[in-house]
Design a protein around this motif. Structure first.
Motif, PDB file in Angstrom:
ATOM      1  N   ALA A   1       0.832  -1.206   0.000  1.00 43.66           N
ATOM      2  CA  ALA A   1       0.000   0.000   0.000  1.00 43.66           C
ATOM      3  C   ALA A   1       0.865   1.255   0.000  1.00 43.66           C
ATOM      4  O   ALA A   1       0.584   2.227  -0.716  1.00 43.66           O
ATOM      5  CB  ALA A   1      -0.936  -0.006   1.214  1.00 43.66           C
ATOM      6  N   TRP A   2       1.932   1.229   0.804  1.00 44.93           N
ATOM      7  CA  TRP A   2       2.842   2.384   0.860  1.00 44.93           C
ATOM      8  C   TRP A   2       3.568   2.574  -0.469  1.00 44.93           C
ATOM      9  O   TRP A   2       3.769   3.704  -0.927  1.00 44.93           O
ATOM     10  CB  TRP A   2       3.848   2.184   1.994  1.00 44.93           C
ATOM     11  CG  TRP A   2       4.811   3.312   2.192  1.00 44.93           C
ATOM     12  CD1 TRP A   2       6.155   3.272   2.005  1.00 44.93           C
ATOM     13  CD2 TRP A   2       4.520   4.639   2.648  1.00 44.93           C
ATOM     14  NE1 TRP A   2       6.726   4.487   2.311  1.00 44.93           N
ATOM     15  CE2 TRP A   2       5.740   5.342   2.711  1.00 44.93           C
ATOM     16  CE3 TRP A   2       3.341   5.298   3.006  1.00 44.93           C
ATOM     17  CZ2 TRP A   2       5.829   6.682   3.112  1.00 44.93           C
ATOM     18  CZ3 TRP A   2       3.419   6.630   3.414  1.00 44.93           C
ATOM     19  CH2 TRP A   2       4.654   7.304   3.464  1.00 44.93           C
TER      20      TRP A   2
ATOM     21  N   ARG B   1       2.402   1.849  -3.459  1.00 46.35           N
ATOM     22  CA  ARG B   1       1.465   2.496  -4.386  1.00 46.35           C
ATOM     23  C   ARG B   1       1.357   3.993  -4.108  1.00 46.35           C
ATOM     24  O   ARG B   1       1.328   4.817  -5.027  1.00 46.35           O
ATOM     25  CB  ARG B   1       0.085   1.839  -4.280  1.00 46.35           C
ATOM     26  CG  ARG B   1       0.031   0.414  -4.808  1.00 46.35           C
ATOM     27  CD  ARG B   1      -1.383  -0.099  -4.933  1.00 46.35           C
ATOM     28  NE  ARG B   1      -2.057  -0.255  -3.645  1.00 46.35           N
ATOM     29  CZ  ARG B   1      -2.002  -1.362  -2.905  1.00 46.35           C
ATOM     30  NH1 ARG B   1      -1.280  -2.398  -3.313  1.00 46.35           N
ATOM     31  NH2 ARG B   1      -2.663  -1.444  -1.761  1.00 46.35           N
ATOM     32  N   GLU B   2       1.329   4.344  -2.820  1.00 42.99           N
ATOM     33  CA  GLU B   2       1.193   5.753  -2.438  1.00 42.99           C
ATOM     34  C   GLU B   2       2.416   6.559  -2.867  1.00 42.99           C
ATOM     35  O   GLU B   2       2.287   7.676  -3.403  1.00 42.99           O
ATOM     36  CB  GLU B   2       1.002   5.839  -0.927  1.00 42.99           C
ATOM     37  CG  GLU B   2       0.681   7.227  -0.419  1.00 42.99           C
ATOM     38  CD  GLU B   2       0.312   7.228   1.059  1.00 42.99           C
ATOM     39  OE1 GLU B   2       0.508   8.279   1.697  1.00 42.99           O
ATOM     40  OE2 GLU B   2      -0.163   6.188   1.570  1.00 42.99           O
TER      41      GLU B   2
ATOM     42  N   ASP C   1       2.644   6.820  -6.737  1.00 47.32           N
ATOM     43  CA  ASP C   1       1.666   7.810  -7.207  1.00 47.32           C
ATOM     44  C   ASP C   1       2.165   9.223  -6.935  1.00 47.32           C
ATOM     45  O   ASP C   1       2.006  10.131  -7.765  1.00 47.32           O
ATOM     46  CB  ASP C   1       0.325   7.579  -6.521  1.00 47.32           C
ATOM     47  CG  ASP C   1      -0.739   8.529  -7.037  1.00 47.32           C
ATOM     48  OD1 ASP C   1      -1.193   8.343  -8.179  1.00 47.32           O
ATOM     49  OD2 ASP C   1      -1.105   9.484  -6.305  1.00 47.32           O
ATOM     50  N   TRP C   2       2.782   9.426  -5.791  1.00 46.66           N
ATOM     51  CA  TRP C   2       3.271  10.753  -5.402  1.00 46.66           C
ATOM     52  C   TRP C   2       4.391  11.230  -6.327  1.00 46.66           C
ATOM     53  O   TRP C   2       4.377  12.349  -6.838  1.00 46.66           O
ATOM     54  CB  TRP C   2       3.766  10.681  -3.958  1.00 46.66           C
ATOM     55  CG  TRP C   2       4.458  11.895  -3.420  1.00 46.66           C
ATOM     56  CD1 TRP C   2       5.786  12.175  -3.498  1.00 46.66           C
ATOM     57  CD2 TRP C   2       3.865  12.976  -2.697  1.00 46.66           C
ATOM     58  NE1 TRP C   2       6.060  13.353  -2.862  1.00 46.66           N
ATOM     59  CE2 TRP C   2       4.902  13.868  -2.362  1.00 46.66           C
ATOM     60  CE3 TRP C   2       2.561  13.264  -2.294  1.00 46.66           C
ATOM     61  CZ2 TRP C   2       4.679  15.034  -1.642  1.00 46.66           C
ATOM     62  CZ3 TRP C   2       2.340  14.431  -1.569  1.00 46.66           C
ATOM     63  CH2 TRP C   2       3.380  15.308  -1.262  1.00 46.66           C
TER      64      TRP C   2
ATOM     65  N   ASN D   1       3.287  11.680 -10.095  1.00 45.42           N
ATOM     66  CA  ASN D   1       2.152  12.581 -10.315  1.00 45.42           C
ATOM     67  C   ASN D   1       2.684  13.937 -10.770  1.00 45.42           C
ATOM     68  O   ASN D   1       3.522  14.534 -10.100  1.00 45.42           O
ATOM     69  CB  ASN D   1       1.373  12.734  -9.005  1.00 45.42           C
ATOM     70  CG  ASN D   1       0.083  13.520  -9.185  1.00 45.42           C
ATOM     71  OD1 ASN D   1       0.038  14.504  -9.909  1.00 45.42           O
ATOM     72  ND2 ASN D   1      -0.964  13.084  -8.500  1.00 45.42           N
TER      73      ASN D   1
ATOM     74  N   ARG E   1       2.014   4.687 -12.277  1.00 40.15           N
ATOM     75  CA  ARG E   1       0.955   4.990 -11.311  1.00 40.15           C
ATOM     76  C   ARG E   1      -0.198   3.996 -11.382  1.00 40.15           C
ATOM     77  O   ARG E   1      -0.909   3.781 -10.393  1.00 40.15           O
ATOM     78  CB  ARG E   1       0.431   6.406 -11.532  1.00 40.15           C
ATOM     79  CG  ARG E   1       1.475   7.484 -11.277  1.00 40.15           C
ATOM     80  CD  ARG E   1       0.949   8.843 -11.660  1.00 40.15           C
ATOM     81  NE  ARG E   1      -0.134   9.263 -10.782  1.00 40.15           N
ATOM     82  CZ  ARG E   1      -0.952  10.284 -11.030  1.00 40.15           C
ATOM     83  NH1 ARG E   1      -0.821  10.977 -12.160  1.00 40.15           N
ATOM     84  NH2 ARG E   1      -1.896  10.604 -10.174  1.00 40.15           N
TER      85      ARG E   1
ATOM     86  N   ARG F   1       8.259  10.402   0.702  1.00 42.19           N
ATOM     87  CA  ARG F   1       7.736  11.429  -0.189  1.00 42.19           C
ATOM     88  C   ARG F   1       8.836  12.370  -0.678  1.00 42.19           C
ATOM     89  O   ARG F   1       8.716  12.979  -1.728  1.00 42.19           O
ATOM     90  CB  ARG F   1       6.616  12.211   0.507  1.00 42.19           C
ATOM     91  CG  ARG F   1       5.328  11.426   0.649  1.00 42.19           C
ATOM     92  CD  ARG F   1       4.185  12.292   1.161  1.00 42.19           C
ATOM     93  NE  ARG F   1       2.941  11.536   1.173  1.00 42.19           N
ATOM     94  CZ  ARG F   1       2.542  10.742   2.147  1.00 42.19           C
ATOM     95  NH1 ARG F   1       3.314  10.605   3.223  1.00 42.19           N
ATOM     96  NH2 ARG F   1       1.405  10.088   2.078  1.00 42.19           N
TER      97      ARG F   1
END
Length: 363
Positions: A22-23, A25-26, A29-30, A33, A53, A318
């Motif tokens: 899950a992390w 994917r996050e 995506d970040w 993006n 993504r 991030r």
């Protein structure tokens, strides 16, 4: 040993794996993006014929991006690594030790604080008393450790006293065969530390490297100087040194060995147990970073437990995304353990194929 493994470990491992996916994917995506990502990864994605993504759904899927290249971090422009979401924020640049050519640079905003606050939770208060001051007897200059240890001290309510140490000068002296001069410089650094210890009674905790710890303990008893806990990291951290530090150098002072670097953050040590025979076993700060041990000749393959291989690092924050980076280290793959339900590494050391080209200096 089997009786020491909690019965809920498989369930915890499965939950950790799901959290890592899950992390992943996050973070993907970040960074990919157009509104939040950094120029480097946006340019990288533009050259692909698929969209990370939508197609990277698990941690294992990061293999599709290939290996992160060492040279990408050597030289500028360093702003290509700053995510658009952090535009206008103060940015730090931390460099690696520089033992092999142009240093690698990594941007940071809050990661070093986040990493060391998490590490703080692993330190026992009796050995690292809150409110106590710290001595930083380690590299200064453009290195993450300098600010990170200072933040750790402040986070725990103390003040950090610093020494001045340029490890690149030591490396140059060693390469030139100026061993006496390198030794004199090491003693210069140790003397700085001794001056601070004698001048400030509230210093109870310290960070240092194995070589500097040994040199310091040749001169004084840290226990008699009031030190309660030593946080120690460096490439010379061997089982032999671990035993030497605990049984001879420190005389009961708590010893917290760590494996960390500018690119990953900090991996914490497994609690010392007799059956591990002073092996140095580390667990990465998942899911923000993962360490795997891979086949040097086929680095997409993770080796079996207990087998030796090259360390492969993936950093997932991030601020900084670095998938599948092959470190200049080797280790044995270690199974999960209680509060660390993911793989660890045992006895990290310089990658044997590079031993002739890496000079460690004061580490």
């Amino acid at each position: 040993m089997g009786t020491l493994i909690p019965t809920d470990l498989p369930a915890k491992t499965e939950a950790a794996r799901a959290a890592l996916d899950a992390w992943t994917r996050e973070i993907v995506d970040w960074h990919f993006n157009p509104e939040t990502g950094c120029p480097f990864w946006l340019d990288f994605a533009a050259r692909l014929d698929w969209d990370p993504r939508t197609e990277i759904r698990t941690y294992a899927d990061l293999d599709r991006l290939g290996f992160f290249q060492d040279e990408w971090l050597r030289g500028g422009p360093v702003r290509r690594w700053v995510p658009k979401a952090y535009a206008g924020r103060p940015v730090y640049v931390f460099e690696t030790g520089g033992s092999t050519g142009v240093p690698k640079s990594r941007i940071s905003i809050d990661d070093f604080r986040i990493d060391y606050e998490a590490f703080s939770a692993t330190l026992p208060d009796d050995a690292f008393p809150p409110g106590s001051d710290w001595l930083m007897l380690g590299p200064s200059g453009p290195r993450r450790l300098r600010l990170a240890v200072e933040h750790l001290a402040q986070f725990r309510g103390g003040i950090c006293f610093m020494t001045d140490l340029d490890p690149r000068w030591v490396i140059k002296l060693v390469k030139r065969g100026k061993i006496e001069e390198a030794e004199a410089y090491k003693q210069h650094v140790v003397e700085q530390g001794l001056t601070l210890l004698r001048a400030h009674d509230n210093i109870r905790c310290m960070f240092t490297t194995p070589k500097l710890l040994e040199a310091l303990c040749e001169k004084v008893s840290l226990k008699k100087m009031g030190i309660r806990g030593v946080f120690c990291g460096g490439t010379e951290m061997t089982p032999q040194f671990h035993r030497f530090a605990v049984e001879e150098l420190l005389d009961g002072v708590y010893f917290a060995p760590t494996y960390g670097n500018t690119l990953m953050g900090l991996a914490v040590h497994k609690p010392r147990r007799p059956e591990d025979n002073y092996a140095i076993i580390y667990y990465p700060p998942a899911p923000r970073a993962m360490i795997e041990v891979v086949d040097p000749d086929n680095p997409t393959r993770v080796v079996g437990y207990g087998e030796t291989g090259r360390v492969r690092l993936t950093t997932l924050t991030r601020e900084f995304f670095m998938p599948r980076f092959l470190e200049r280290d080797e280790a044995e793959r270690e199974p999960s353990y209680t509060e660390y339900p993911w793989d660890g590494v045992r006895n990290v050391r310089p990658f044997s194929r590079f031993q002739k080209t890496v000079v460690e200096g004061v580490y």
